[in-house]
Design a protein around this motif. Structure first.
Motif, PDB file in Angstrom:
ATOM      1  N   ARG B  94       0.834  -1.218   0.000  1.00  9.76           N
ATOM      2  CA  ARG B  94       0.000   0.000   0.000  1.00  9.76           C
ATOM      3  C   ARG B  94       0.861   1.258   0.000  1.00  9.76           C
ATOM      4  O   ARG B  94       0.457   2.299  -0.533  1.00  9.76           O
ATOM      5  N   ASN B  99       1.439   3.139  -5.235  1.00 11.93           N
ATOM      6  CA  ASN B  99       0.130   3.075  -4.573  1.00 11.93           C
ATOM      7  C   ASN B  99      -0.107   4.141  -3.509  1.00 11.93           C
ATOM      8  O   ASN B  99      -1.254   4.430  -3.177  1.00 11.93           O
ATOM      9  N   LEU B 102      -2.636   6.889  -3.995  1.00 12.33           N
ATOM     10  CA  LEU B 102      -4.000   6.551  -4.417  1.00 12.33           C
ATOM     11  C   LEU B 102      -4.994   6.738  -3.275  1.00 12.33           C
ATOM     12  O   LEU B 102      -4.713   6.335  -2.144  1.00 12.33           O
ATOM     13  N   TYR B 107      -7.646   2.149  -4.769  1.00 12.48           N
ATOM     14  CA  TYR B 107      -6.616   1.132  -4.492  1.00 12.48           C
ATOM     15  C   TYR B 107      -7.206  -0.257  -4.707  1.00 12.48           C
ATOM     16  O   TYR B 107      -8.236  -0.608  -4.138  1.00 12.48           O
ATOM     17  N   LYS B 260      -4.161   5.178   5.191  1.00 13.19           N
ATOM     18  CA  LYS B 260      -4.398   5.387   3.748  1.00 13.19           C
ATOM     19  C   LYS B 260      -5.635   4.640   3.260  1.00 13.19           C
ATOM     20  O   LYS B 260      -6.161   4.925   2.192  1.00 13.19           O
TER      21      LYS B 260
END
Lengths: 406, 406
Positions: B94, B99, B102, B107, B260
């Motif tokens: 992640r 990534n 995002l 994601y 996130k």
């Protein structure tokens, strides 16, 4: 040096009875004439199964654990318990009769209440925030951690008074630490600083960290708790195993809860139901640590159980606090915890007002070991766990008096 | 019985060198003249810090671990590693440069590839399904577990051929088990049954379970792995500690990843970054287990390191397989793993075609211990870990020949 020349006041890992260590040393090389050491035997063999079931039975009887509780042996210490409490109890909350049929979109994350009385309960709360309540809105919130009381403003030198507790409405559980090892405060057995069970509705699960006072005296109102846990490395055994006493209705299928939505998936080694169904042998347990715990438990039973330990431990604490209160009047040293009824029997924290290094140096010379306070608070700390004898306590008291020239 | 009368073929917990156990027994009661046992000393004191840093340095040198890897000591066994691999590597994915920026809604959960070659890799895969892929649509999917190869149809009696591997495109990691303790298959050092590193792009993290072959011989292509782990209770020490070798770029802040969105929150005791930053002492470690590991490691260094162990272990395996192949011709016993190059050096699994109980009874009478196969597969299993000497191997071979009346 010989063991007899040393008085070990370590806060944990801490001293163990010499007789237990000597027996464990023999068992390490050759367990009961098997020609193999205890660490070399299968954890599923009859020898180890006898040990772990004996340990379980002894905890059961020493603490009068009711039959609707399971006694489990876990790994990862109190720190992993901070996490597994959140995971298992939020899963239980999700699967409770009032929530189980709700679709994920209608399920509201519950409050979870923490009583903060020192470093360890503070860490437990931080883990609740860390796991359940992300710092951004990108991730779901799994629960709302709520501080029900907090003695940080006092420097953790007392416990909350009854009117200071502000519980949230219908939390998924209430968490407290019975004895704060670093700060030296402990819930008392019966007075204004006992735990406020009567303020809490009986359906709310109460969770207690008993790491540093487990097996030092009976557990008051054990049957009002949902979960009690304790790292072994204080009164019970070597580091590497944690005892968990959990009411059976809280052994839930965390995967089922995950499939309902709104909860965190639980690592398989942290699911209490799986541990219980496998008699703490789902995977290879910390064999040696459990073996030593079993030997300590047998000795506790032989020595008269919890009432006897209570009597001895009360006397040990009384002696140390008496000399501290005495030297305080001449301003040499003083106990950190000002509220006498909140003082820990297990961890006596104190300040050395002047010549601190001389105090520790003189202590070393007299065989008094591991007396420094936790690095986060400094000062001195004498931990008076079960394996610390009255003669060690008297040696410490003598040195405090001599150092203070009373 | 004396230790010298016993030949211990346990699959784990398994035998340890007698000299190590004798030294550990002394250290348990009085560590190096301190007057305190090793379990009674602070894990933050100079004695234990010396032990753990010595153990780390010895693993570093024995296995030629490159400097961009950390060596960590963890709790919870291989089972907890199954989970922590998922949590840490999905967080790393992640937070990867492609990534991290995002939003959660954009994601996509990555594939995670598992090679299933026996009971342990199968369990690791099950945990990936359990944690990442709920059985209903109410909960998010965190990753798509993908089986890249599976030898279950053979009864786990061989390894995949190169053309059988079907990796997914760009998985977050690829997982395999180097030696399957229960089934007795092991990747070979160099031929068609070696691990197919050349089929995998270098940016994909490769994760290996080395629990039952760790320190038995050099690790081929260690630097092509992202993560290698091993429960101690085979070649290294007592149950209760797991060694983790992890490339430093995979030590990530799992809380940041959680914030996130799209990842599972990680229990604090399972975050590798926190473990590494605290030198495996974020919380109290399993002191005694690490101490014994440190003694075993010192002995391995003294005895000539991995090349010497490889030579001895190769010889031990060769002798047992030779007699099994011999008695097979008269249909008394036979090795389970039919493909010779996939046979484990550490765990020799075999079938006893008739009079199985007599085989185990006669073995007991000759001091040959813990030879039964895992309860899930039955039959026999001789584990030939480092502490099993050639003389024990020869005793076993003699009994196999005698039993089969060759």
């Amino acid at each position: 040096m010989e063991r007899s020349q040393v008085h070990n006041f370590a806060a944990g890992p801490s001293p163990l009875p010499t007789s237990v260590l000597e027996e464990a040393a023999r068992g390490l090389v050759n367990y009961q004439g098997t020609g193999m050491g205890i660490c070399e035997l299968s954890h599923r063999g009859k020898e180890f199964k006898g040990i772990i079931s004996g340990a379980e039975a002894d905890i059961h009887s020493l603490l009068s654990v009711p039959d609707n509780y399971s006694i489990l042996f876990s790994q990862g210490g109190g720190t992993s318990m901070f996490s597994s409490i959140i995971l298992n109890l939020l899963a239980a909350h999700r699967l409770s009769s009032s929530n189980i049929s709700l679709p994920a979109s209608s399920y509201t994350p519950p409050n979870i209440d923490y009583i903060i009385t020192g470093s360890w309960s503070s860490k437990a709360y931080s883990e609740a925030v860390r796991l359940c309540s992300p710092s951004s809105t990108s991730s779901p919130t799994y629960a709302i951690p709520h501080i029900a009381a907090n003695t940080k403003p006092t420097g953790y030198t007392t416990l909350p008074s009854k009117e200071e507790y502000k519980f949230s409405s219908n939390p998924a559980y209430i968490y407290y630490c019975e004895n704060e090892t670093i700060n030296g405060v402990q819930y008392s057995l019966s007075d204004e600083f006992s735990f406020p069970f009567d303020m809490i509705p009986s359906h709310i699960p109460i969770v207690a960290d008993y790491s540093s006072s487990f097996l030092s005296r009976p557990i008051p109102h054990l049957n009002k708790h949902a979960v009690i846990f304790a790292g072994a490395q204080k009164n019970l055994g070597p580091a590497g195993v944690t005892v968990l006493i959990v009411r059976n209705d809280l052994l839930v299928d965390t995967s089922l809860a995950y499939s309902k939505g709104g909860v965190i998936p639980t690592p398989i080694g942290m699911e209490w139901k799986i541990m219980a169904e496998n008699g703490s042998l789902y995977n290879t347990p910390p064999v040696f640590a459990i073996y030593v715990c079993a030997l300590v438990l047998k000795e506790l039973v032989r020595n008269g159980g919890m009432e006897k330990m209570k009597e001895i431990n009360e006397e040990k604490a009384k002696r140390v606090y008496q000399v501290l209160d005495k030297v305080e009047t001449i301003e040499k040293m003083k106990g950190v915890v000002r509220e006498k009824k909140a003082r820990s029997w297990m961890n006596v924290t104190f300040e050395i007002i002047e010549r601190e290094e001389d105090f520790f140096k003189g202590a070393e010379e007299r065989g008094l070991r591991q007396l420094k306070g936790h690095r986060s608070v400094g000062g001195g700390r004498a931990s008076l766990y079960n394996a610390v004898g009255l003669e060690s306590v008297d040696k410490l008291c003598e040195w405090i008096l001599e150092f203070s020239r009373v």
